[in-house]
Design an enzyme around this catalytic site. Structure first.
Site, PDB file in Angstrom:
ATOM      1  CG  ASP A  36       2.074   3.219  18.366  1.00 36.80           C
ATOM      2  OD1 ASP A  36       3.202   2.832  18.721  1.00 36.80           O
ATOM      3  OD2 ASP A  36       1.875   4.146  17.555  1.00 36.80           O
TER       4      ASP A  36
HETATM    5  N1  URA Z   1       3.617   3.547  13.121  1.00 37.98           N
HETATM    6  C1  URA Z   1       2.975   4.094  14.163  1.00 37.98           C
HETATM    7  O1  URA Z   1       2.938   5.309  14.294  1.00 37.98           O
HETATM    8  N2  URA Z   1       2.359   3.293  15.045  1.00 37.98           N
HETATM    9  C2  URA Z   1       2.341   1.954  14.937  1.00 37.98           C
HETATM   10  O2  URA Z   1       1.745   1.274  15.760  1.00 37.98           O
HETATM   11  C3  URA Z   1       3.019   1.381  13.838  1.00 37.98           C
HETATM   12  C4  URA Z   1       3.660   2.191  12.940  1.00 37.98           C
END
Ligand code: URA
Length: 238
Positions: free
Chosen positions: A106
């Site tokens: 993310d």
């Molecule tokens: N899980 C998440 O919630 N975000 C990420 O960036 C990676 C794994």
């Protein structure tokens, strides 16, 4: 034909400037003759390159470890949204055609992003059937409990899907910092797993892919090449 400084950097897991320094010091030879200029080229199939007398092992593909900072997206094109991508911030010496991030973090997640031009390798490590483990460090709004550990282990339901068993363990005495190991890559998976238990993830960082740890020497936004023997740590089961 490819530039020799680029070949050396990629093969030895060093930067282009370090490769150029080796060339300046006359430590690099092409077919037994010292290489004079960093922009000299070699044919990967036929030319023999040595550094300090040792033949280098050249890979067709590159594998780069980036410590992704916040605010950058793990995609190849951010032009539509005006966002910066991991490729936009890739230092010059790592750039080459065909690179893409193998898997996504993310925008607000930091840590280990693998950038490669090897589509088959990426496909393999991302396949849910391969169960490649991804390890995250999370800071939570409140402490997790043994019941949460059990729920992660049993396979949490998020949306309409049940997650594979995951391991949750403390990274701090107060259980507000957690290590989570998952073997899938569902959208916002870690945040959604905690949310399913009534916990909010305040900070998330990927610290390991398979058995390969994020290099602690890499500051945010920094990269290094992944060496040949490290590649197996990602894709082989422990
Ligand atoms: N899980 C998440 O919630 N975000 C990420 O960036 C990676 C794994």
């Amino acid at each position: 034909m490819e530039r020799i400084d680029k070949i050396i950097a990629s093969a030895l897991g060093i930067t282009r400037s370090e490769a150029k320094a080796l060339i300046r010091k006359k430590q690099v030879q092409k077919n037994g003759v010292p290489v004079k200029f960093a922009d000299e080229k070699a044919a990967l199939e036929t030319d023999r390159l040595t550094v300090s007398g040792r033949e280098i092992e050249y890979n067709k593909y590159v594998y780069i470890m980036m410590n992704k900072p916040k605010g950058v997206i793990s995609s190849t094109d951010g032009s539509k949204t005006g966002e910066k991508t991991v490729l936009d911030i890739l230092p010059q010496e790592f750039r080459r055609r065909g690179l893409f991030p193998a898997g996504r973090l993310d925008k607000d997640t930091t840590g280990f992003v693998l950038i490669t031009d090897d589509g088959e390798f990426a496909h393999n490590i991302l396949s849910p059937r391969k169960h490649i483990e991804k390890t995250y460090a999370a800071i939570l709004d409140k402490p997790f409990t043994p019941a949460d550990v059990k729920a992660f282990e049993d396979g949490l339901e998020i949306g309409s899907e049940r997650c594979f068993p995951a391991r949750l363990s403390p990274l701090s005495g107060d259980c507000k910092e957690a290590q989570v190991v998952i073997s899938q890559g569902m959208f916002h998976q870690v945040k959604r797993m905690f949310a399913a238990r009534g916990l909010t993830v305040l900070e998330l960082k990927r610290i390991k892919m398979g058995a390969l740890e994020l290099d602690p020497l890499l500051g945010e936004g920094e990269c290094r090449f992944i060496k040949n023997d490290e590649i197996a740590l990602i894709s082989d089961k422990k």
